[in-house]
Design a protein around this motif. Structure first.
Motif, PDB file in Angstrom:
ATOM      1  N   GLN A  55      94.583 -12.725 -20.562  1.00 45.81           N
ATOM      2  CA  GLN A  55      93.163 -12.420 -20.406  1.00 45.81           C
ATOM      3  C   GLN A  55      92.822 -11.076 -21.056  1.00 45.81           C
ATOM      4  O   GLN A  55      91.817 -10.950 -21.768  1.00 45.81           O
ATOM      5  CB  GLN A  55      92.789 -12.374 -18.918  1.00 45.81           C
ATOM      6  CG  GLN A  55      92.571 -13.731 -18.279  1.00 45.81           C
ATOM      7  CD  GLN A  55      92.001 -13.596 -16.876  1.00 45.81           C
ATOM      8  OE1 GLN A  55      92.380 -12.703 -16.109  1.00 45.81           O
ATOM      9  NE2 GLN A  55      91.094 -14.481 -16.513  1.00 45.81           N
ATOM     10  N   GLN A  58      92.853 -11.228 -24.835  1.00 44.83           N
ATOM     11  CA  GLN A  58      91.645 -11.869 -25.352  1.00 44.83           C
ATOM     12  C   GLN A  58      90.484 -10.872 -25.376  1.00 44.83           C
ATOM     13  O   GLN A  58      89.742 -10.794 -26.356  1.00 44.83           O
ATOM     14  CB  GLN A  58      91.279 -13.081 -24.486  1.00 44.83           C
ATOM     15  CG  GLN A  58      90.056 -13.839 -25.002  1.00 44.83           C
ATOM     16  CD  GLN A  58      89.770 -15.092 -24.194  1.00 44.83           C
ATOM     17  OE1 GLN A  58      90.545 -15.467 -23.328  1.00 44.83           O
ATOM     18  NE2 GLN A  58      88.652 -15.725 -24.477  1.00 44.83           N
ATOM     19  N   GLU A  59      90.342 -10.103 -24.299  1.00 44.98           N
ATOM     20  CA  GLU A  59      89.310  -9.071 -24.262  1.00 44.98           C
ATOM     21  C   GLU A  59      89.566  -8.017 -25.337  1.00 44.98           C
ATOM     22  O   GLU A  59      88.623  -7.519 -25.966  1.00 44.98           O
ATOM     23  CB  GLU A  59      89.276  -8.417 -22.877  1.00 44.98           C
ATOM     24  CG  GLU A  59      88.840  -9.363 -21.768  1.00 44.98           C
ATOM     25  CD  GLU A  59      88.993  -8.731 -20.396  1.00 44.98           C
ATOM     26  OE1 GLU A  59      89.337  -7.527 -20.335  1.00 44.98           O
ATOM     27  OE2 GLU A  59      88.785  -9.432 -19.388  1.00 44.98           O
ATOM     28  N   GLU A  62      88.488  -9.408 -28.724  1.00 48.43           N
ATOM     29  CA  GLU A  62      87.025  -9.439 -28.822  1.00 48.43           C
ATOM     30  C   GLU A  62      86.471  -8.027 -29.038  1.00 48.43           C
ATOM     31  O   GLU A  62      85.563  -7.826 -29.854  1.00 48.43           O
ATOM     32  CB  GLU A  62      86.432 -10.057 -27.553  1.00 48.43           C
ATOM     33  CG  GLU A  62      86.731 -11.546 -27.408  1.00 48.43           C
ATOM     34  CD  GLU A  62      86.262 -12.108 -26.079  1.00 48.43           C
ATOM     35  OE1 GLU A  62      85.817 -11.292 -25.226  1.00 48.43           O
ATOM     36  OE2 GLU A  62      86.351 -13.325 -25.875  1.00 48.43           O
ATOM     37  N   MET A  63      87.037  -7.064 -28.318  1.00 47.57           N
ATOM     38  CA  MET A  63      86.588  -5.675 -28.449  1.00 47.57           C
ATOM     39  C   MET A  63      86.923  -5.138 -29.838  1.00 47.57           C
ATOM     40  O   MET A  63      86.110  -4.450 -30.474  1.00 47.57           O
ATOM     41  CB  MET A  63      87.262  -4.823 -27.374  1.00 47.57           C
ATOM     42  CG  MET A  63      86.627  -3.464 -27.174  1.00 47.57           C
ATOM     43  SD  MET A  63      84.994  -3.604 -26.436  1.00 47.57           S
ATOM     44  CE  MET A  63      84.606  -1.870 -26.220  1.00 47.57           C
ATOM     45  N   GLN A 107      80.628  -1.751 -22.593  1.00 45.38           N
ATOM     46  CA  GLN A 107      81.859  -2.491 -22.893  1.00 45.38           C
ATOM     47  C   GLN A 107      83.093  -1.601 -22.764  1.00 45.38           C
ATOM     48  O   GLN A 107      84.130  -2.024 -22.238  1.00 45.38           O
ATOM     49  CB  GLN A 107      81.769  -3.078 -24.304  1.00 45.38           C
ATOM     50  CG  GLN A 107      80.800  -4.238 -24.430  1.00 45.38           C
ATOM     51  CD  GLN A 107      80.783  -4.827 -25.837  1.00 45.38           C
ATOM     52  OE1 GLN A 107      80.964  -4.121 -26.820  1.00 45.38           O
ATOM     53  NE2 GLN A 107      80.553  -6.106 -25.920  1.00 45.38           N
ATOM     54  N   PHE A 111      86.151  -2.071 -20.116  1.00 44.58           N
ATOM     55  CA  PHE A 111      87.520  -2.176 -20.636  1.00 44.58           C
ATOM     56  C   PHE A 111      88.435  -1.179 -19.931  1.00 44.58           C
ATOM     57  O   PHE A 111      89.546  -1.514 -19.513  1.00 44.58           O
ATOM     58  CB  PHE A 111      87.505  -1.930 -22.145  1.00 44.58           C
ATOM     59  CG  PHE A 111      88.839  -2.078 -22.810  1.00 44.58           C
ATOM     60  CD1 PHE A 111      89.325  -3.332 -23.142  1.00 44.58           C
ATOM     61  CD2 PHE A 111      89.618  -0.973 -23.088  1.00 44.58           C
ATOM     62  CE1 PHE A 111      90.563  -3.491 -23.754  1.00 44.58           C
ATOM     63  CE2 PHE A 111      90.861  -1.111 -23.713  1.00 44.58           C
ATOM     64  CZ  PHE A 111      91.329  -2.372 -24.039  1.00 44.58           C
ATOM     65  N   GLU A 114      89.246  -2.230 -16.425  1.00 44.26           N
ATOM     66  CA  GLU A 114      90.265  -3.285 -16.409  1.00 44.26           C
ATOM     67  C   GLU A 114      91.662  -2.685 -16.555  1.00 44.26           C
ATOM     68  O   GLU A 114      92.607  -3.088 -15.864  1.00 44.26           O
ATOM     69  CB  GLU A 114      89.986  -4.283 -17.536  1.00 44.26           C
ATOM     70  CG  GLU A 114      90.995  -5.409 -17.653  1.00 44.26           C
ATOM     71  CD  GLU A 114      90.953  -6.380 -16.478  1.00 44.26           C
ATOM     72  OE1 GLU A 114      91.934  -7.127 -16.308  1.00 44.26           O
ATOM     73  OE2 GLU A 114      89.950  -6.377 -15.746  1.00 44.26           O
TER      74      GLU A 114
END
Length: 239
Positions: A55, A58-59, A62-63, A107, A111, A114
């Motif tokens: 997960q 994937q983030e 994308e970032m 964003q 991030f 997380e």
């Protein structure tokens, strides 16, 4: 397992020829069960850590893609061909700055939150996660620097294009008055001469104003040359 333990408790309270042997076997079973339970829990944590890692990756991708697209915009060397062009570019750049200060900051905060959550969980793949987090931070700082440089360069381009516009206007004005001075008409009677004299006096006043504009343009060129040394030679060529 509960039933076996219940049986073991019953055996411990009665006399039986095989009591010790049976209790020993029960203890062995319990030890094996506890070991299996620990292995199961360890496997579950590894699976969950792997799931969270995928997960996170994937983030991360994308970032990275989002930041790279904004980096290309900030690295643009397009400063327009004239004043109108650069004003359009400045508007687009203002939209980029606004996006980075709102969506971009949001964003980045999410991030980092997380990453902090995964650190608190003692994630099994924390070194890989921290490497990716550091890569995102470096990408973000690089983008911020590019945005700062782009803002300064656009300001310089706007001022230079404004200077070009003012110089073109001044040259057109001078050429218009130069055409008036080249007129060979000196009048054929008193009224015409008087009219021409009044026109000439008016022209002289305009030439005085032009001289002031020339001084102003020259001062602007020197100022721009000091603020933006890399365009000094180009400014002098335009005069």
């Amino acid at each position: 397992m509960l039933k076996l333990r219940e049986t073991g408790n019953n055996l411990s309270s009665i006399s039986h020829p095989d009591r010790e042997s049976m209790l020993k076997k029960l203890q062995e079973v319990e030890s094996e069960y506890d070991l299996l339970l620990k292995l199961t829990q360890s496997l579950q944590k590894k699976l969950m850590d792997r799931y969270h890692l995928y997960q996170f990756e994937q983030e991360f991708q994308e970032m990275t893609t989002w930041l790279a697209s904004r980096q290309r915009m900030a690295d643009s060397q397009d400063y327009g061909q004239d004043l109108e062009d650069v004003e359009v570019l400045q508007k687009k750049f203002e939209n980029l700055e606004k996006e980075l200060s709102t969506l971009g900051q949001t964003q980045m905060s999410a991030f980092h939150d997380e990453v902090k959550a995964l650190k608190r969980q003692s994630h099994s793949f924390l070194p890989e996660i921290m490497d990716q987090a550091n890569a995102i931070n470096q990408q973000w700082h690089k983008l911020q620097q590019a945005v700062s440089n782009r803002a300064e360069n656009l300001r310089a381009a706007q001022q230079v294009h404004r200077f070009d516009y003012d110089v073109s206007e001044l040259k057109a004005w001078i050429q218009e008055k130069d055409g008036a001075l080249g007129n060979d008409n000196y009048g054929h009677d008193l009224n015409q001469v008087q009219t021409l004299l009044r026109q000439h006096e008016s022209l002289e006043r305009e030439l005085g104003a032009i001289n002031g504009e020339v001084d102003c343009i020259g001062g602007e060129a020197r100022m721009l040359g000091l603020v933006y040394p890399h365009v000094r030679d180009n400014l002098q060529e335009r005069l």
